[in-house]
Design an enzyme around this catalytic site. Structure first.
Site, mmCIF file in Angstrom:
data_model
loop_
_atom_site.group_PDB
_atom_site.id
_atom_site.type_symbol
_atom_site.label_atom_id
_atom_site.label_comp_id
_atom_site.label_asym_id
_atom_site.label_seq_id
_atom_site.Cartn_x
_atom_site.Cartn_y
_atom_site.Cartn_z
ATOM 1 N N CYS A 19 0.858 -1.190 0.000
ATOM 2 C CA CYS A 19 0.000 0.000 0.000
ATOM 3 C C CYS A 19 0.892 1.236 0.000
ATOM 4 C CB CYS A 19 -0.944 0.014 1.204
ATOM 5 S SG CYS A 19 -0.091 0.050 2.801
ATOM 6 N N CYS A 22 3.419 1.886 2.766
ATOM 7 C CA CYS A 22 4.708 1.181 2.684
ATOM 8 C C CYS A 22 5.750 2.064 2.001
ATOM 9 C CB CYS A 22 4.551 -0.122 1.906
ATOM 10 S SG CYS A 22 3.443 -1.328 2.653
ATOM 11 N N ASP A 436 -4.208 19.551 -26.577
ATOM 12 C CA ASP A 436 -3.297 19.584 -27.718
ATOM 13 C C ASP A 436 -4.121 19.813 -28.984
ATOM 14 O OD1 ASP A 436 -0.865 18.998 -29.302
ATOM 15 O OD2 ASP A 436 -2.009 17.215 -29.866
#
Length: 737
Positions: A19, A22, A436
């Site tokens: 997770c 961590c 763009d």
């Protein structure tokens, strides 16, 4: 702090993270070392560490291992692709599949009384034991690691819930009478002293299977995070025709050295950055610059690796190879942008840091209270197990994956592909959308817009241009064929580098190209033609002049046309509270014309932007406090898509842009950008309501379990009901329109 001259940067591959907390723990451990600056990316499972020379990479690896995880220097050749050939992904897939197959009959026998045959409980044990031990082994290992470091995560709660349910079931089977032949699964609503114990094997097996399925889909999404780099580097040429002693020899592009001369034939990719020393042509640079009109090159012109030669034969001298090329530098931009893009921390993981220890304390307190009041040990243990089981995070584990699966499935039906749950929170916060121009707002292909003169102008110009491979020529020839049918034949055709073409059509000496070419043939534009040229160029069109028999006869304009749905898409984006910004490598005149056509404000147009500058534009907007979504389709957009808080790639664009984005719009319709943001926001809302229901349900039921008002069997049923409610809530996304 060591000065920059004595510092090194190393990348570590981290394994064992389950997770986002961590990643934070590893980052804190590394940053405690003197002079070390570390960033850990949970999505890519890598740590980028800047460190003084006196700290060796082995010291960094040891620090990570002290935190309870594994680290290594990445292999030279590394695949980021999310395929089932990935050993870790394949292992998790097999574990989830086998656990699910074994868990289904266990759940069915426990919940459907007619299925409970004479020795059903022992069959359930035989099926559930591999799931609770082997299937849940990664959770047990992670929980043990967390315990050694004084922390708790979702893995801790999963492991405890599975172990409590399975351990109590073993006690019930071997010592509590549940193993007797003909035993049925009784429903008791409260903890009753002296009542026979029940089994909760379905809880142990079901929780494990559900969570493993969710982890499998999460890991697939994470594995795709780095594949933009692979796709980007694959754009380059694989081999090249090198000139040696006057002969062409094809060699792998890796053998190319600075100073080598190589040949680029029409339609081939330029092998590396270099300078043209012979020949002239039009080079399509749209993959790198976004500019729709090919660039004319001749002797002395610079060319860039991975661009496409659209015209004649070129001989190029290599000036940069390998990591020094513009393509490699662009790949580095994508890598840097992805490394700085932190994974959104799961709500469940954040809350579980407090929730898990609280549940453990409550279970221990429940056991102590019941024993302290003189209740039998069986009743005390039963109440404590009920607390752990009602808190078992099956609904929490389902909250994100089910909503994501239903939402992404509905999105796929609509032509919207989501990478994973980490993109959803960004959609709610986004306030600016950068579009763009080429291939996103416009078609990305040149088309004839109009012509000035009689039909002969278009017919004769179309015939001459039909003999050319230049994209402008193809647009004119295609329009002439569509409008006038068969075109006359051409003789004495010749290309005039950088200016146009000439030849004989119907007995006329015809010149088609830039007005400057006609002037060389003493065919200047008259005032009427010049006025039409200025008007067309003001609209952002490219103007081609046509002349024969000593006189300029007419003009033709071509341009990259705006998609029919782009204006409506801009209106929909505004309705979502977003400010649209037009970003392009084209000139300001073209950009302004496109912006006006689709309804983007003139002060929100940014033109003549190179690839690296697109990233800078996104960063600048973010520095101004804006949360930026980027919509693009080309290689030149890949780094900006990765840098943006939310990247949306047009599915009609390049693989690189798609891989670097968070959302892919399959049909290439800009209206899907608005749909994608609405669907993502709706999916995030469902995830949050799922988490709220799961936590709220647990918090309401925990006091009842502690008070003995919920038998563990009822707690297991209630846990299952909370899971069903989460699934039903997620299924509402199927009705998204």
């Amino acid at each position: 702090m060591a000065d920059q001259a004595t510092r090194r940067t190393v990348e570590l591959a981290i394994s064992g993270m389950t997770c986002a907390s961590c990643a934070n723990r590893i980052e804190r451990k590394l940053n405690k070392l003197d002079g070390v600056e570390a960033t850990v990316n949970y999505a890519t499972e890598k740590a980028t560490v800047s460190h003084p020379e006196n700290i060796a990479p082995e010291d960094l690896i040891a620090t990570v291992e002290q935190a309870g995880y594994s680290a290594a220097l990445p292999a030279v050749e590394e695949s980021d692709e999310a395929t089932d050939e990935d050993p870790q992904l394949r292992s998790l897939r097999d574990r989830a599949l086998i656990s699910t197959v074994l868990a289904i009959p266990v759940i069915a026998m426990a919940m459907i009384t007619p299925l409970q045959f004479t020795y059903w409980q022992w069959a359930s044990l035989a099926l559930a034991a591999p799931v609770a031990i082997w299937g849940a082994w990664p959770f047990h290992v992670a929980a043990a690691r967390n315990a050694r470091h004084g922390t708790a995560t979702m893995d801790t709660l999963i492991s405890l819930g599975v172990a409590a349910a399975f351990g109590w079931s073993l006690y019930a089977l071997f010592w509590g009478g549940a193993g007797m032949p003909g035993m049925k699964h009784p429903f008791r609503f409260t903890v009753e002293a002296g009542a026979g114990p029940a089994m909760y094997l379905e809880v142990a097996a079901g929780v494990t299977a559900f969570i493993l399925i969710g982890r499998y889909f999460e890991l697939r999404a994470k594995r795709r995070a780095g594949s933009a780099l692979r796709a980007l580097l694959e754009l380059g040429a694989k081999d090249v025709a090198v000139l040696r002693d006057g002969k062409e020899i094809r060699v792998p592009v890796e053998q190319l050295a600075v100073g080598d001369t190589f040949v680029v034939r029409p339609g081939e990719k330029v092998a590396t950055d270099g300078v043209v020393i012979e020949g002239s042509s039009a080079v399509d640079e749209s993959m790198l610059t976004g500019e729709s009109v090919p660039v004319e090159v001749a002797e002395g012109s610079r060319v860039v690796g991975a661009t496409v030669n659209a015209g004649g034969r070129l001989v190029v001298r290599a000036t940069r190879v390998g990591a020094d090329t513009q393509l490699a530098q662009l790949a580095k931009l994508v890598e840097q942008a992805q490394a700085g893009k932190a994974e959104v921390q799961r709500l469940a993981d954040r809350i579980s840091g407090v929730f898990v220890p609280g549940v453990i304390l409550l279970a221990a307190g429940t056991l102590g209270f019941w024993l302290g009041t003189g209740s039998p040990a069986t009743a005390a243990i039963t109440a404590a197990v009920a607390v752990l089981i009602i808190a078992c995070p099956c609904a929490l584990g389902l909250a994100t994956p089910t909503a994501l699966l239903v939402g992404s499935g509905r999105g796929a039906q609509l032509g919207i592909l989501m990478k994973g749950p980490e993109v959803l929170e960004s959609t709610r916060r986004v306030d600016t959308v950068v579009l763009d121009k080429t291939g996103t707002v416009t078609t990305g292909e040149l088309s004839m817009i109009d012509w000035h003169g009689d039909e002969d102008v278009l017919r004769i110009a179309g015939a001459l241009e039909n003999a050319s491979e230049h994209p402008v020529a193809r647009a004119i020839a295609s329009a002439a064929r569509d409008k006038l049918g068969e075109l006359p034949s051409v003789s004495e055709f010749a290309s005039v580098e950088g200016l146009g073409v000439q030849g004989v059509v119907d007995g006329h000496a015809v010149v088609v190209g830039r007005p400057a070419l006609l002037e060389q043939w003493s065919m200047p534009l008259d005032e009427d033609l010049a006025r039409w040229q200025r008007s067309a160029e003001a609209d952002g069109h490219t103007v081609v002049a046509v002349g024969w028999d000593g006189k300029a006869r007419g003009l033709i304009s071509v341009a990259d046309t705006v998609k029919p749905t782009s204006a409506e898409a801009v209106r929909q984006l505004r309705a979502l509270g977003l400010t649209p910004v037009l970003l392009t490598g084209d000139n300001g005149r073209v950009a302004a014309a496109v912006a006006e056509e689709v309804g983007i404000d003139a002060d929100q147009v940014i033109a003549e932007v190179m690839p690296a500058d697109k990233v800078d534009v996104v960063k600048r907007l973010q520095d101004e406090g804006k949360v930026v979504a980027m919509v693009g389709d080309g290689v030149n957009d890949a780094a900006a898509l990765a840098q943006a808080d939310l990247g949306l790639a047009m599915g009609t664009g390049t693989d690189v842009a798609i891989e670097a984005s968070d959302l892919t719009l399959v049909r290439g319709d800009l209206r899907l950008a608005a749909d994608a943001i609405r669907l993502s926001r709706r999916t995030l809302g469902v995830i949050k309501s799922n988490l709220g229901w799961a936590f709220g349900y647990n918090l309401a039921a925990l006091p009842l379990a502690a008070a003995g008002l919920l038998n563990p069997m009822i707690a297991g049923a209630a846990m299952a009901f909370s899971s069903v409610s989460v699934v039903l809530n997620s299924l509402r996304l199927r009705r998204f329109r």
